[in-house]
Design a protein around this motif. Structure first.
Motif, PDB file in Angstrom:
ATOM      1  N   PHE A  80     -15.532 -19.020   2.233  1.00  0.00           N
ATOM      2  CA  PHE A  80     -14.348 -19.173   3.071  1.00  0.00           C
ATOM      3  C   PHE A  80     -13.864 -17.777   3.417  1.00  0.00           C
ATOM      4  O   PHE A  80     -13.665 -16.933   2.531  1.00  0.00           O
ATOM      5  N   SER A  81     -13.673 -17.509   4.711  1.00  0.00           N
ATOM      6  CA  SER A  81     -13.251 -16.175   5.164  1.00  0.00           C
ATOM      7  C   SER A  81     -11.763 -16.148   5.467  1.00  0.00           C
ATOM      8  O   SER A  81     -11.219 -17.086   6.056  1.00  0.00           O
ATOM      9  N   VAL A  82     -11.141 -15.058   5.058  1.00  0.00           N
ATOM     10  CA  VAL A  82      -9.721 -14.843   5.324  1.00  0.00           C
ATOM     11  C   VAL A  82      -9.535 -13.404   5.787  1.00  0.00           C
ATOM     12  O   VAL A  82     -10.154 -12.481   5.258  1.00  0.00           O
ATOM     13  N   ASN A  83      -8.723 -13.232   6.813  1.00  0.00           N
ATOM     14  CA  ASN A  83      -8.327 -11.909   7.278  1.00  0.00           C
ATOM     15  C   ASN A  83      -6.831 -11.989   7.541  1.00  0.00           C
ATOM     16  O   ASN A  83      -6.401 -12.610   8.515  1.00  0.00           O
ATOM     17  N   LEU A  84      -6.057 -11.396   6.649  1.00  0.00           N
ATOM     18  CA  LEU A  84      -4.600 -11.516   6.678  1.00  0.00           C
ATOM     19  C   LEU A  84      -3.974 -10.129   6.655  1.00  0.00           C
ATOM     20  O   LEU A  84      -4.317  -9.304   5.808  1.00  0.00           O
ATOM     21  N   SER A  85      -3.077  -9.875   7.594  1.00  0.00           N
ATOM     22  CA  SER A  85      -2.354  -8.597   7.647  1.00  0.00           C
ATOM     23  C   SER A  85      -0.915  -8.819   7.215  1.00  0.00           C
ATOM     24  O   SER A  85      -0.242  -9.731   7.714  1.00  0.00           O
ATOM     25  N   ILE A  86      -0.472  -7.961   6.285  1.00  0.00           N
ATOM     26  CA  ILE A  86       0.890  -8.059   5.745  1.00  0.00           C
ATOM     27  C   ILE A  86       1.543  -6.686   5.851  1.00  0.00           C
ATOM     28  O   ILE A  86       1.032  -5.704   5.314  1.00  0.00           O
ATOM     29  N   GLN A  87       2.658  -6.647   6.537  1.00  0.00           N
ATOM     30  CA  GLN A  87       3.396  -5.393   6.715  1.00  0.00           C
ATOM     31  C   GLN A  87       4.551  -5.334   5.730  1.00  0.00           C
ATOM     32  O   GLN A  87       5.279  -6.314   5.565  1.00  0.00           O
ATOM     33  N   ASN A  88       4.713  -4.190   5.074  1.00  0.00           N
ATOM     34  CA  ASN A  88       5.849  -3.983   4.179  1.00  0.00           C
ATOM     35  C   ASN A  88       6.949  -3.292   4.973  1.00  0.00           C
ATOM     36  O   ASN A  88       6.872  -2.102   5.248  1.00  0.00           O
ATOM     37  N   GLN A  89       7.971  -4.044   5.332  1.00  0.00           N
ATOM     38  CA  GLN A  89       9.081  -3.503   6.109  1.00  0.00           C
ATOM     39  C   GLN A  89      10.228  -3.029   5.218  1.00  0.00           C
ATOM     40  O   GLN A  89      11.282  -2.650   5.714  1.00  0.00           O
ATOM     41  N   GLY A  90      10.014  -3.043   3.907  1.00  0.00           N
ATOM     42  CA  GLY A  90      11.025  -2.556   2.981  1.00  0.00           C
ATOM     43  C   GLY A  90      10.835  -1.073   2.708  1.00  0.00           C
ATOM     44  O   GLY A  90      10.021  -0.398   3.344  1.00  0.00           O
ATOM     45  N   TRP A  91      11.587  -0.567   1.723  1.00  0.00           N
ATOM     46  CA  TRP A  91      11.532   0.855   1.382  1.00  0.00           C
ATOM     47  C   TRP A  91      10.628   1.160   0.197  1.00  0.00           C
ATOM     48  O   TRP A  91      10.420   2.318  -0.137  1.00  0.00           O
ATOM     49  N   ALA A  92      10.108   0.145  -0.470  1.00  0.00           N
ATOM     50  CA  ALA A  92       9.302   0.391  -1.675  1.00  0.00           C
ATOM     51  C   ALA A  92       8.258  -0.715  -1.810  1.00  0.00           C
ATOM     52  O   ALA A  92       8.260  -1.691  -1.066  1.00  0.00           O
ATOM     53  N   ALA A  93       7.370  -0.525  -2.767  1.00  0.00           N
ATOM     54  CA  ALA A  93       6.382  -1.554  -3.114  1.00  0.00           C
ATOM     55  C   ALA A  93       6.803  -2.172  -4.445  1.00  0.00           C
ATOM     56  O   ALA A  93       7.611  -1.597  -5.174  1.00  0.00           O
ATOM     57  N   PRO A  94       6.256  -3.337  -4.788  1.00  0.00           N
ATOM     58  CA  PRO A  94       6.576  -3.920  -6.103  1.00  0.00           C
ATOM     59  C   PRO A  94       6.123  -2.990  -7.228  1.00  0.00           C
ATOM     60  O   PRO A  94       5.146  -2.254  -7.082  1.00  0.00           O
ATOM     61  N   TYR A  95       6.824  -3.041  -8.341  1.00  0.00           N
ATOM     62  CA  TYR A  95       6.459  -2.231  -9.508  1.00  0.00           C
ATOM     63  C   TYR A  95       5.506  -2.975 -10.424  1.00  0.00           C
ATOM     64  O   TYR A  95       4.654  -2.379 -11.066  1.00  0.00           O
ATOM     65  N   ASN A  96       5.667  -4.281 -10.523  1.00  0.00           N
ATOM     66  CA  ASN A  96       4.881  -5.082 -11.461  1.00  0.00           C
ATOM     67  C   ASN A  96       3.674  -5.699 -10.773  1.00  0.00           C
ATOM     68  O   ASN A  96       3.716  -6.024  -9.583  1.00  0.00           O
ATOM     69  N   SER A  97       2.614  -5.887 -11.545  1.00  0.00           N
ATOM     70  CA  SER A  97       1.397  -6.469 -10.992  1.00  0.00           C
ATOM     71  C   SER A  97       1.637  -7.927 -10.595  1.00  0.00           C
ATOM     72  O   SER A  97       2.495  -8.607 -11.163  1.00  0.00           O
ATOM     73  N   ARG A  98       0.878  -8.358  -9.622  1.00  0.00           N
ATOM     74  CA  ARG A  98       0.936  -9.739  -9.128  1.00  0.00           C
ATOM     75  C   ARG A  98      -0.469 -10.150  -8.720  1.00  0.00           C
ATOM     76  O   ARG A  98      -1.204  -9.366  -8.142  1.00  0.00           O
ATOM     77  N   ASN A  99      -0.805 -11.401  -8.997  1.00  0.00           N
ATOM     78  CA  ASN A  99      -2.006 -11.963  -8.400  1.00  0.00           C
ATOM     79  C   ASN A  99      -1.670 -12.369  -6.980  1.00  0.00           C
ATOM     80  O   ASN A  99      -0.528 -12.694  -6.659  1.00  0.00           O
ATOM     81  N   VAL A 100      -2.675 -12.337  -6.132  1.00  0.00           N
ATOM     82  CA  VAL A 100      -2.549 -12.845  -4.769  1.00  0.00           C
ATOM     83  C   VAL A 100      -3.569 -13.971  -4.670  1.00  0.00           C
ATOM     84  O   VAL A 100      -4.751 -13.761  -4.915  1.00  0.00           O
ATOM     85  N   GLU A 101      -3.083 -15.150  -4.333  1.00  0.00           N
ATOM     86  CA  GLU A 101      -3.951 -16.322  -4.330  1.00  0.00           C
ATOM     87  C   GLU A 101      -3.859 -17.076  -3.002  1.00  0.00           C
ATOM     88  O   GLU A 101      -2.776 -17.218  -2.448  1.00  0.00           O
ATOM     89  N   LEU A 102      -5.013 -17.545  -2.548  1.00  0.00           N
ATOM     90  CA  LEU A 102      -5.040 -18.568  -1.505  1.00  0.00           C
ATOM     91  C   LEU A 102      -4.985 -19.885  -2.238  1.00  0.00           C
ATOM     92  O   LEU A 102      -5.707 -20.085  -3.218  1.00  0.00           O
TER      93      LEU A 102
END
Length: 193
Positions: A80-102
């Motif tokens: 299964f192919s996925v191509n997803l673009s996500i823009q961070n419009q905030g001032w920082a990135a998360p500090y804690n790890s996260r899984n990213v799941e479909l």
């Protein structure tokens, strides 16, 4: 990743520019949170200047899905192919790890089939667009049917993983499912052997 992008910068005192609301300095130093109880007069001044709403919107991360393309059909155990673009419009990135799941949700039964993606939201920096371009293998146990495609960024702690209020919500409209903590990608996939 620069060391500065990993440092939590608390906005708990008067801003470096004094009581004047300096959005450019907050962006430069990747502000992530405000102590709303510390210096109320400064915060009220920001409200009066009309910049507090912008500060509230830009603190920390603010992920916006800007585009996505996905396979329209697939087979159990197939690719299964996925191509997803996500823009961070905030001032920082998360500090804690996260899984990213479909997450594939059967539209008839509600059965869920999560597939982990090789992505790390801590690397989705401010004012940048991250692209997830992957081909994943679907679970071989998926029954034939139509599936809604969802994005899940759950809390990594087992006790919080299934609590929607701890999942990351995208800033897009009409995608957040408050009851599940999923972000709906508004795409259906036909699964057939």
């Amino acid at each position: 990743m620069s060391p500065r992008s990993l440092i939590a910068f608390p906005a708990y005192r008067t801003s470096p520019a004094g009581a004047r609301c300096s959005l450019s300095e907050m962006e430069k130093f990747h502000w992530s949170y405000l102590n709303l109880d510390y210096n109320v007069s400064v915060l009220n001044n920001w409200r009066n200047q009309g910049c507090f709403a912008k500060v509230d919107q830009k603190l920390g991360y603010r992920f916006v899905m800007t585009s996505g393309t996905y396979s329209g059909t697939a087979t159990p155990g197939g690719s299964f192919s996925v191509n997803l673009s996500i823009q961070n419009q905030g001032w920082a990135a998360p500090y804690n790890s996260r899984n990213v799941e479909l997450v594939f949700r059967n539209t008839a039964t509600g059965a869920l089939f999560p597939v982990k993606l090789a992505a790390d939201p801590r690397r989705w920096m401010a004012n940048q667009t991250a692209t997830i371009n992957q081909t994943v293998t679907l679970p071989s146990t998926m029954p034939r049917g139509t599936y809604a495609l969802l994005l899940n960024l759950p809390d990594p702690q087992a006790s919080l993983r299934n609590r929607p209020e701890y999942s990351i919500q995208m800033a897009n409209t009409n995608t957040w499912e408050a009851a599940t903590g999923f972000n709906n990608l508004n795409h259906s996939v036909g699964i057939a052997p």
